[in-house]
Write a protein that holds these residues in place. Sequence first.
Motif, PDB file in Angstrom:
ATOM      1  N   VAL A 292       1.227  -2.858   2.706  1.00 29.25           N
ATOM      2  CA  VAL A 292       0.367  -3.973   3.115  1.00 29.25           C
ATOM      3  C   VAL A 292       0.486  -5.122   2.122  1.00 29.25           C
ATOM      4  O   VAL A 292       0.313  -4.934   0.915  1.00 29.25           O
ATOM      5  N   GLN A 293       0.768  -6.305   2.650  1.00 25.41           N
ATOM      6  CA  GLN A 293       0.792  -7.525   1.841  1.00 25.41           C
ATOM      7  C   GLN A 293      -0.257  -8.482   2.395  1.00 25.41           C
ATOM      8  O   GLN A 293      -0.326  -8.693   3.611  1.00 25.41           O
ATOM      9  N   VAL A 294      -1.057  -9.031   1.500  1.00 26.18           N
ATOM     10  CA  VAL A 294      -2.137  -9.931   1.913  1.00 26.18           C
ATOM     11  C   VAL A 294      -1.849 -11.325   1.369  1.00 26.18           C
ATOM     12  O   VAL A 294      -1.630 -11.500   0.167  1.00 26.18           O
ATOM     13  N   ARG A 295      -1.867 -12.304   2.242  1.00 26.29           N
ATOM     14  CA  ARG A 295      -1.661 -13.694   1.845  1.00 26.29           C
ATOM     15  C   ARG A 295      -2.979 -14.460   1.907  1.00 26.29           C
ATOM     16  O   ARG A 295      -3.854 -14.124   2.684  1.00 26.29           O
TER      17      ARG A 295
ATOM     18  N   GLY B 245      -0.228 -11.267  -5.400  1.00 26.65           N
ATOM     19  CA  GLY B 245       0.608 -11.007  -4.236  1.00 26.65           C
ATOM     20  C   GLY B 245       1.272  -9.651  -4.197  1.00 26.65           C
ATOM     21  O   GLY B 245       2.096  -9.387  -3.312  1.00 26.65           O
TER      22      GLY B 245
ATOM     23  N   PRO C 170       2.049  -5.939  -3.235  1.00 25.92           N
ATOM     24  CA  PRO C 170       1.682  -5.186  -2.030  1.00 25.92           C
ATOM     25  C   PRO C 170       0.857  -3.948  -2.367  1.00 25.92           C
ATOM     26  O   PRO C 170       0.839  -3.477  -3.507  1.00 25.92           O
TER      27      PRO C 170
ATOM     28  N   SER D  15      -9.037 -11.681   7.226  1.00 22.50           N
ATOM     29  CA  SER D  15      -7.889 -11.800   8.113  1.00 22.50           C
ATOM     30  C   SER D  15      -8.263 -11.302   9.503  1.00 22.50           C
ATOM     31  O   SER D  15      -9.146 -10.452   9.649  1.00 22.50           O
TER      32      SER D  15
ATOM     33  N   SER E  21       5.367  -1.944   7.596  1.00 25.73           N
ATOM     34  CA  SER E  21       5.009  -3.060   6.723  1.00 25.73           C
ATOM     35  C   SER E  21       4.081  -3.989   7.495  1.00 25.73           C
ATOM     36  O   SER E  21       4.361  -4.348   8.644  1.00 25.73           O
TER      37      SER E  21
ATOM     38  N   VAL F 242       1.614  -7.567   7.211  1.00 27.10           N
ATOM     39  CA  VAL F 242       1.203  -8.772   6.492  1.00 27.10           C
ATOM     40  C   VAL F 242      -0.123  -9.241   7.076  1.00 27.10           C
ATOM     41  O   VAL F 242      -0.233  -9.461   8.287  1.00 27.10           O
TER      42      VAL F 242
ATOM     43  N   GLU G 219      -3.094 -12.179   6.825  1.00 36.68           N
ATOM     44  CA  GLU G 219      -3.309 -13.558   6.378  1.00 36.68           C
ATOM     45  C   GLU G 219      -4.802 -13.854   6.392  1.00 36.68           C
ATOM     46  O   GLU G 219      -5.438 -13.841   7.449  1.00 36.68           O
TER      47      GLU G 219
END
Length: 234
Positions: free
Chosen positions: A94-97, A119, A121, A142, A156, A158, A160
């Motif tokens: 998990v990547q959070v922007r 940033g 993950p 998000s 994966s 993402v 936002e």
Amino acid sequence: MNARALFTAGVEALQADEPERARAHFEESLRLHAHPATAFNLAVALHELGRLRDAEQYLGALRAGRYGELDEEASTAARALLTEVRSGLATLDVQVRGVVDEARVEVDGEERGRVTADGAPLLIETDPGEHELRAVSEAGSSPPRTVRVEPGGGASVVLEIEAIPLPEAAPELPLAEPETDAAPGDDTVLHVILAVVIGALVVGGAVTAGVLLSQGAAPIEDDVFGVTVTLGRP
């Protein structure tokens, strides 16, 4: 039913391929009386239901001796089942922007970790199947994302973060008109001019100099009175 009767009912449910009913019986039996066989069978039922994370927790506690001492055969069986359970767990990358400071990551409404503004993950182990993910911070959250992962697989994701909109400014109210004692349209009171001619010298019938004290106007020059000065209101 007592703990032993619940255990027997759980075994019968497992043999009848009813893992959910077996789980309920084993959980209640274990609550009434801690026993390694009950904990092991509960882990088996959870494994069949696809609840691998829960099965892993019970097996870990079982091997740690929480439910009683295991003999060599039971320990070997628990270790083998734990290996199988762990091989079926899925991994979410998990990547959070849009993180300002810190945000928590929720999977199916449960917090599973936190990310910061650097940033990096977040890796999350989860059961196979469909899951809903969301990132939440003080600045916003998000939209939820739904992902499906296979046993032993991964995905994966993402997320936002959308900032919480600021409240709209209140409309500016018009300024109230100042109240006056004068009647509408009557300017005579506000613009009465009091004139006093001081030291006027008349030469040949003409005024050569003078001062007019008046109300309602700045100092001006006049062909007849000369310089006039505003008389302030008391």
